[in-house]
Each structure stands twice: as structure tokens, then as C-alpha cells.
Design a protein around this motif. Structure first.
Motif, PDB file in Angstrom:
ATOM      1  N   ASP A   1       0.859  -1.181   0.000  1.00 42.85           N
ATOM      2  CA  ASP A   1       0.000   0.000   0.000  1.00 42.85           C
ATOM      3  C   ASP A   1       0.894   1.229   0.000  1.00 42.85           C
ATOM      4  O   ASP A   1       2.025   1.205   0.435  1.00 42.85           O
ATOM      5  CB  ASP A   1      -0.878   0.021   1.253  1.00 42.85           C
ATOM      6  N   SER A   2       0.372   2.302  -0.511  1.00 39.94           N
ATOM      7  CA  SER A   2       1.137   3.535  -0.531  1.00 39.94           C
ATOM      8  C   SER A   2       0.918   4.277   0.775  1.00 39.94           C
ATOM      9  O   SER A   2      -0.140   4.222   1.367  1.00 39.94           O
ATOM     10  CB  SER A   2       0.687   4.409  -1.700  1.00 39.94           C
ATOM     11  N   GLU A   3       1.940   4.986   1.193  1.00 39.51           N
ATOM     12  CA  GLU A   3       1.837   5.727   2.438  1.00 39.51           C
ATOM     13  C   GLU A   3       0.931   6.938   2.265  1.00 39.51           C
ATOM     14  O   GLU A   3       0.974   7.608   1.254  1.00 39.51           O
ATOM     15  CB  GLU A   3       3.237   6.192   2.878  1.00 39.51           C
ATOM     16  N   MET A   4       0.135   7.200   3.258  1.00 38.04           N
ATOM     17  CA  MET A   4      -0.726   8.368   3.212  1.00 38.04           C
ATOM     18  C   MET A   4       0.107   9.601   3.487  1.00 38.04           C
ATOM     19  O   MET A   4       0.770   9.698   4.514  1.00 38.04           O
ATOM     20  CB  MET A   4      -1.840   8.247   4.255  1.00 38.04           C
TER      21      MET A   4
ATOM     22  N   ALA B   1     -14.444  -1.442   3.342  1.00 40.77           N
ATOM     23  CA  ALA B   1     -13.148  -1.733   3.958  1.00 40.77           C
ATOM     24  C   ALA B   1     -12.050  -0.835   3.394  1.00 40.77           C
ATOM     25  O   ALA B   1     -11.129  -0.435   4.118  1.00 40.77           O
ATOM     26  CB  ALA B   1     -12.785  -3.199   3.751  1.00 40.77           C
ATOM     27  N   THR B   2     -12.144  -0.487   2.095  1.00 37.60           N
ATOM     28  CA  THR B   2     -11.100   0.375   1.517  1.00 37.60           C
ATOM     29  C   THR B   2     -11.141   1.784   2.098  1.00 37.60           C
ATOM     30  O   THR B   2     -10.134   2.499   2.038  1.00 37.60           O
ATOM     31  CB  THR B   2     -11.200   0.453  -0.026  1.00 37.60           C
ATOM     32  N   VAL B   3     -12.277   2.190   2.661  1.00 38.30           N
ATOM     33  CA  VAL B   3     -12.330   3.481   3.350  1.00 38.30           C
ATOM     34  C   VAL B   3     -11.342   3.477   4.508  1.00 38.30           C
ATOM     35  O   VAL B   3     -10.562   4.420   4.699  1.00 38.30           O
ATOM     36  CB  VAL B   3     -13.756   3.766   3.875  1.00 38.30           C
ATOM     37  N   PHE B   4     -11.343   2.395   5.271  1.00 37.62           N
ATOM     38  CA  PHE B   4     -10.479   2.312   6.451  1.00 37.62           C
ATOM     39  C   PHE B   4      -9.029   2.038   6.066  1.00 37.62           C
ATOM     40  O   PHE B   4      -8.114   2.516   6.738  1.00 37.62           O
ATOM     41  CB  PHE B   4     -11.033   1.249   7.404  1.00 37.62           C
ATOM     42  N   ALA B   5      -8.828   1.314   4.981  1.00 36.34           N
ATOM     43  CA  ALA B   5      -7.464   1.116   4.482  1.00 36.34           C
ATOM     44  C   ALA B   5      -6.891   2.439   4.000  1.00 36.34           C
ATOM     45  O   ALA B   5      -5.727   2.753   4.251  1.00 36.34           O
ATOM     46  CB  ALA B   5      -7.471   0.095   3.340  1.00 36.34           C
TER      47      ALA B   5
ATOM     48  N   LYS C   1      -6.263   4.658   6.940  1.00 37.12           N
ATOM     49  CA  LYS C   1      -5.494   3.945   7.967  1.00 37.12           C
ATOM     50  C   LYS C   1      -6.164   4.098   9.329  1.00 37.12           C
ATOM     51  O   LYS C   1      -5.592   4.569  10.301  1.00 37.12           O
ATOM     52  CB  LYS C   1      -4.049   4.421   7.988  1.00 37.12           C
ATOM     53  N   GLU C   2      -7.399   3.678   9.349  1.00 37.90           N
ATOM     54  CA  GLU C   2      -8.210   3.668  10.568  1.00 37.90           C
ATOM     55  C   GLU C   2      -8.644   2.235  10.851  1.00 37.90           C
ATOM     56  O   GLU C   2      -9.048   1.502   9.945  1.00 37.90           O
ATOM     57  CB  GLU C   2      -9.455   4.538  10.383  1.00 37.90           C
TER      58      GLU C   2
ATOM     59  N   ILE D   1      -0.966  -4.190   5.316  1.00 35.54           N
ATOM     60  CA  ILE D   1      -0.710  -2.768   5.060  1.00 35.54           C
ATOM     61  C   ILE D   1       0.278  -2.242   6.088  1.00 35.54           C
ATOM     62  O   ILE D   1       0.054  -2.351   7.299  1.00 35.54           O
ATOM     63  CB  ILE D   1      -2.024  -1.953   5.118  1.00 35.54           C
ATOM     64  N   SER D   2       1.350  -1.683   5.598  1.00 30.86           N
ATOM     65  CA  SER D   2       2.367  -1.157   6.513  1.00 30.86           C
ATOM     66  C   SER D   2       1.822   0.030   7.292  1.00 30.86           C
ATOM     67  O   SER D   2       1.056   0.847   6.761  1.00 30.86           O
ATOM     68  CB  SER D   2       3.611  -0.729   5.729  1.00 30.86           C
ATOM     69  N   ASN D   3       2.193   0.108   8.558  1.00 28.80           N
ATOM     70  CA  ASN D   3       1.773   1.187   9.458  1.00 28.80           C
ATOM     71  C   ASN D   3       0.268   1.230   9.695  1.00 28.80           C
ATOM     72  O   ASN D   3      -0.265   2.259  10.111  1.00 28.80           O
ATOM     73  CB  ASN D   3       2.244   2.557   8.934  1.00 28.80           C
TER      74      ASN D   3
END
Length: 670
Positions: free
Chosen positions: A5-8, A194-198, A201-202, A245-247
Motif C-alpha cells: 500500500d502507498s503511504e498516506m 473496507a477500503t475506506v479504512f485502508a 489507515k483507521e 498494510i504497513s503502518n
């Protein structure tokens, strides 16, 4: 090449709304970073499928996309011109068909593009990853292979949909026993939520409206289990993010409450008197698009112009959640202020008399310095004028008063019958909406031949009565039957006591129509306090120790409030409240364009943990308004999600589709 996943991106500690984060990820994390060392200044091609193009268009404008170096946007399934000197960005769903199309584009001796940056909207199955990696001719041409995990549609700064327009029919209709269609609908819905939370990052506490009858001998249907099954599917997806997903936070950082339309069958049909809701209910809008006529610059016939009623319009942003009466007053004041400060306009006011808002509008349009800001103001004067005319011509004030009195127990059968007898020529849709509310509050009045007599009195067709009949399908199994043996839509069918309403002096009586509020307002407030009834709303997580959710703190260290309240049972009717959006304009009502999120000092920790509410079966404008209001009140961003955003006519049409067969006289009885 990377597969993660890309970092926010985070710009300091600035608090960003749900929609801002979604937009930034698409523009900066996907488009801006898709550059190879030798093509930093070159233009790119963006290729999307029918779902991802909608995801993109809900969050970004075309100008935003071109600013990131995209010169061409293409459809994955249309024949495309080879551009071997350009890089391509693929934003696609992780389906077998999409991967095959991508591989055919980039394989062989002459690929369509120089390099491909591939971003999937959701988690990719392992077999598809292997398929890509096993194609040795394509692999060296891939600059990125990543999961964006962004497959939802932002419809508001605090709202999203999963774009399931037929969710009511597929999950609650006569044919909802079709397990293949039922499961497919729920699975896609769960993936998108689920992609909302991904994306943000919640990691949420997943709470849901529990099915009735699970702990007794009552038969439970598939309709009863929809929120439960959706919660389980979302939980399975989110649980995998903790390791993939990292972090991604390892402990709860927010709240998710999943309900369906049965919690409030009044909100989708009652007349909501705020500017936004009135526009969508009474005007012939195409989504948020409004078509109107503007004076021709050449002096000829007026020109037709399309405008979008969205957040980029400051007048819309200020007025959307205020009462139509107050919106009209504010518009008149704005026009008057402009004229009073403009000498050219004052010269036109020769007789010294008071000008109407329409006169002011024409005057402003004729001024040489008529600019974009005043054009928007003039537009809203026109819209408000149309709305007020419709309200007057159709007698909506009387109907609106009856609707609210009926819901709050101040009116009953006598008033409804009297209204139907005296308003024989009224709009069928308005009478149908009143009948639906009447059935919700007094279901026993539809027993036996009573329903047929009501139908005849209201001059409704059997097709119209399907909407009333099908409300029962949404309610599902009811273990608490009334003594009359009829269904109850969160209301007691017992006769209501008359209750005096507190008068508010110095206000137009129309503003009293602000009494109504949707049920989710109470549910969100209960959730915030940790007081949701445990037997009605269950949790997928093992709750962490209680907290108040007021400070975000570290995303991995603080849990949201646990459920501590005891069951209070279903509410028989809505309790009375002081109307908040009829306050003086100096009050902090949270409905101005300078909302709490805009006024935030930039200190991220001032906002509490987010609250997400997802409504299966469609959400309403009033429910979206409540989320903005409670964000201000609770100092926690409240995000509303749903399968669709429905205006009353749309919702009624969907309700009729729950049953296909034509109703007989016997069927009309509830």
C-alpha cells in the motif's frame, strides 16, 4: 517495483477531512509519484475502468488530474492508440478481465506504452499477482504494482457511497433469497467499505444492528441478518489489513456503526426543509447538476447554463444546511448589501421604494462589475425563488406541519383523514408519502378493509400502495408484535398523548418545520457516550477499556469508547428538541461554510476519533446534515456512508421494486 500500500501523505499536523484525504491520495500518492527517472517532466496517460473512473470523478476534477501531468484519460476497454513514448498509469479493479487487458496492452514486442504504473482499487488475489509476475515480457515494463485500496465514491466532504443503487431490491426484496445475487452484493459492498479504512489507515470498532430473534425461537430471515453479515465481511477484510498494510494501526482508532433502512423509515420520505434537501426534492436536478438561463452577453436570447451545486460554490456551502426561509432571507440581505455599496445600482433605484429580491437580482446582473461571485449569488436567488413558489403553489407548509405533528404524536387519524378529504387534487406523491408515514406510526389502521378505504380516499393506485406494503419487508422479523398483530416501524401503535409544543417567539411559523430529526442523530450521540443498547447493537471486536474519544492522540494507543449503557428498548416516537438551525445567524450552528473543520487551528489533536455510520439501503440529505452538525457538536468528524444517496422520489421507486407482482385488494392489507 513494489507491491504494497502507498503511504498516506501528511502535510504537517493539519487536520484533513475524509474527502480531502481521498483526493490527496489519488492526486499525490498515485498520479504524482508515477514518474520514472527519465520522464519526470513528460505527460502521462491515465487508464481506468468503469468503476475507478467514477471513484476518480467523485474526488477530483479534470483540472486536478492534468495538473499532475496527465494529458489523456482512457477507458481500459476501448480501442486505444499506441503511445510508445509515453508512460501509462493504470487505476483498475483487481479483476481477472482487467489484468488480462493490462497484460495485452504491455506484452509483446510493441507495447502500447513505454512504462506502466499499476494501481489496484482493492486487494489483489494472489493468483492475479502471480499472473502478472509470470509474464516475463511485461515485468520489466512495470514501474509500480500497488494496492491503492480506494474503491468508494466521495459524495460529500463527510460522505461516501458504495454505488449499490439496487441494494434494497437485492437484499430485502421478494427475490432476496437468491443467494448468489445477495452474496455478491454484500461482498462488493464490504470490500468497498473496507477500503475506506485502508485508505484512511483507521482501525474501527465494528458495531452493527443485531438481528431480532437470534436468542429465541423466532424465525430469522436473510433480511434480518444483512447488517450482521455485512459487519462480518467488513471485519474479515479489515483484519487482514493489520498484516498486509504497513503502518496500519493494531488497535482501534475509530467507530463504525452499521444499520439498515429499518432503523428509520420516516427520514427518506418526510419533507426536509433545508435548502439542500429542498433542491433535491422539489427541483428536477440531475444529481447535483442544475440547469438555468442566464442573460446573453451579446444581448440576444438567454443562454442555458449548467452549474453544479457542490462545495466549490461558497454560497451553496453556506446555505445548504439552513432552513429554506433563512436561506431566502440571507440571499436578500446579500443582494441588498451589494446594491447599497454600489453607486451604479443606487442610481437605478429611482423611486426610493423597497426592492424585491428579484428586482435586486436583475439590477445586479446589469452592472458592469457583475462577476463570478455575484453570478453564484444570482443563481441561488433564482433557485430559492423557484422553491418558495413550489412550496406556495403545492401547499407544502400545511402538509409539512401535518407530517411533523403526525411523527411527534400531535396529530392522528382525524387530521390525516381530514387532510386527504380536503386536498383531493394534491400531488399523488405527497399523499403517498403521508400515507407511508401514517402506516409507520399507526400500522393497525391498515388492517382489514381499512387500507383499501384509505387508498380510495387518497386516490392512490395499487402500484403506489406497493410502497406502503413493502415497508414491512424492510422491518423483517418483529419479535415484539403489537396487540394488533401488525408490524411496527420503531413506533408504538398505541394512541399518543397530545403534547404542547414550546412556542418560539419572533420567528416565521415555517421555521417550526425544523422539529424533525433522523434517528441516526440519537444513535450517533449514544455511540459517542458509549450508551448504545447492547442487545440492539453488537460489536465484532472485543472492546478495549472505555475512553471518551475526545482526543485522537496516537492512532495505535487509544481505543474508542466501549459500550457501557444498558438497553433502553426501541423508541416509540421522536422526542422533542429545540430546533438548532433556526437560531440567529450569530450562533455557532455548524451549518455555515466556515464549519468546524475549516475553523480548526490546524492542531490535529483537537479533533476526536472519527465516527463512521453506514446505512444499508440508501441515506438521506437530513442524515448527511446531521453528520455535519454532530461533527461540530462532538468535535469528532462524523462520516456518513451508504449504498446510495436517495431523494424521496428515488427511494419510493426503489421501495416499490421490492415486490414484482401486482397487488390484489387482499395484498394491500398490512
Amino acid at each position: 517495483m513494489s507491491f504494497s500500500d502507498s503511504e498516506m501523505s501528511s502535510h504537517g499536523g493539519e487536520y484533513k477531512t475524509f474527502r480531502q484525504i481521498s483526493r490527496d491520495r489519488l492526486l499525490y500518492e498515485m498520479l504524482q509519484t508515477s514518474k520514472s527517472g527519465d520522464s519526470r517532466s513528460s505527460w502521462k496517460v491515465l487508464i481506468m475502468d468503469k468503476v475507478t473512473v467514477k471513484v476518480m470523478s467523485h474526488s477530483c476534477k479534470m483540472a486536478d488530474i492534468t495538473d499532475q501531468g496527465v494529458s489523456l484519460v482512457e477507458d481500459l476497454y476501448r480501442r486505444r492508440q499506441p503511445l510508445p513514448s509515453m508512460d501509462a498509469i493504470y487505476f483498475i479493479q483487481p479483476s481477472k478481465e482487467n489484468v488480462i487487458m493490462f497484460l495485452s496492452d504491455m506484452s509483446g514486442r510493441e507495447p502500447l506504452y513505454r512504462k506502466a504504473y499499476v494501481y489496484f482499487s482493492a486487494s489483489v488475489p494472489k493468483d492475479l499477482v502471480a499472473r502478472v509476475k509470470n509474464d516475463t515480457s511485461v515485468l520489466p515494463r512495470i514501474g509500480a504494482l500497488r494496492e491503492m485500496n480506494l474503491e468508494y465514491f466521495s459524495v460529500d466532504s463527510q460522505g461516501f457511497i458504495t454505488d449499490h443503487e439496487m441494494a434494497l431490491e437485492e437484499l430485502y426484496g421478494d427475490d432476496s433469497g437468491n443467494s448468489r445475487r445477495f452474496d455478491a452484493c454484500l461482498n462488493v459492498m464490504a470490500t468497498r467499505i473496507a477500503t475506506v479504512f485502508a485508505s484512511l489507515k483507521e482501525y474501527p470498532f465494528v458495531r452493527y444492528k443485531a438481528a431480532k430473534g437470534l436468542e429465541d425461537s423466532t424465525m430469522t430471515t436473510s433480511r434480518d441478518l444483512v447488517p450482521t453479515k455485512l459487519a462480518a465481511a467488513i471485519w474479515n477484510n479489515i483484519s487482514m489489513f493489520k498484516s498486509s498494510i504497513s503502518n496500519f494501526p493494531q488497535t482501534e482508532t475509530c467507530e463504525l456503526l452499521i444499520v439498515d433502512r429499518s432503523v428509520d423509515q420516516i427520514a427518506p420520505i418526510i419533507h426536509e426543509w433545508t435548502y439542500d434537501a429542498m433542491c433535491h426534492d422539489l427541483l428536477d436536478l440531475d444529481g447535483n447538476k442544475y440547469v438555468h438561463e442566464v442573460p446573453s452577453k451579446s444581448g440576444g436570447q438567454p443562454e442555458r447554463k449548467e452549474v453544479l451545486l457542490e462545495d466549490h460554490d461558497p454560497v451553496w456551502l453556506e446555505l445548504r444546511h439552513v432552513h429554506i426561509a433563512e436561506a431566502s432571507e440571507r440571499l436578500h440581505e446579500k443582494m441588498s448589501n451589494f446594491v447599497s455599496k454600489n453607486k451604479a445600482a443606487q442610481l437605478q433605484q429611482r423611486d426610493g421604494g423597497e426592492l424585491s429580491t428579484r428586482d435586486l437580482q436583475k439590477m445586479v446582473q446589469s452592472l458592469p462589475q457583475y462577476n463570478e461571485q455575484m453570478e453564484k449569488l444570482s443563481l441561488h436567488v433564482e433557485i430559492a425563488g423557484k422553491l418558495n413558489k413550489i412550496i406556495r403553489d403545492s401547499g407544502l407548509r400545511d402538509l409539512g406541519q401535518l407530517e411533523q405533528d403526525l411523527v411527534f404524536g400531535d396529530a392522528g387519524t382525524k387530521e390525516v383523514i381530514n387532510f386527504l378529504r380536503t386536498k383531493q387534487e394534491g400531488m399523488c406523491e405527497n399523499k403517498l408519502r403521508l400515507m407511508m408515514m401514517y402506516a409507520s406510526v399507526y400500522p393497525e389502521k391498515f388492517e382489514g378493509d381499512k387500507a383499501v378505504k384509505l387508498m380510495q380516499l387518497a386516490k392512490l393506485s395499487r402500484e403506489d400502495m406497493k410502497a406502503v406494503k413493502n415497508m414491512k419487508l424492510l422491518e423483517g422479523t418483529d419479535t415484539k408484535k403489537t396487540s394488533h398483530g401488525t408490524f411496527s416501524l420503531k413506533f408504538d401503535s398505541a394512541k399518543r398523548k397530545q403534547a404542547a409544543r414550546k412556542d418560539r417567539t419572533g420567528e416565521d411559523e415555517t421555521w417550526a418545520l425544523s422539529r424533525f430529526y433522523p434517528v441516526i442523530e440519537e444513535l450517533i450521540e449514544q455511540l459517542n457516550k458509549g450508551e448504545l443498547p447492547k442487545d440492539e447493537f453488537q460489536c465484532m471486536n472485543n472492546p478495549s477499556p472505555p475512553g471518551n474519544g475526545k482526543e485522537r492522540g496516537s492512532v495505535t494507543s487509544q481505543a474508542a469508547p466501549a459500550r457501557t449503557g444498558q438497553s433502553t428498548g426501541p423508541h416509540s416516537m421522536r422526542s422533542r428538541r429545540t430546533a438548532t438551525w433556526a437560531r440567529p445567524r450569530s450562533s455557532d450552528d455548524g451549518y455555515s461554510s466556515d464549519s468546524v473543520l475549516r475553523n480548526a487551528s490546524g492542531d490535529f489533536k483537537k479533533m476526536g476519533q472519527r465516527i463512521f455510520v453506514f446505512i444499508i439501503g440508501g441515506a438521506t440529505r437530513s442524515e448527511l446534515r446531521v453528520c455535519h452538525k454532530l461533527t461540530t457538536k462532538l468535535k469528532r468528524e462524523v462520516v456518513l456512508g451508504s449504498t446510495s444517496m436517495d431523494d424521496p422520489p428515488q427511494y419510493i421507486t426503489k421501495l416499490k421494486l421490492l415486490s414484482e407482482k401486482e397487488l390484489s385488494i387482499d395484498d394491500i392489507r398490512l
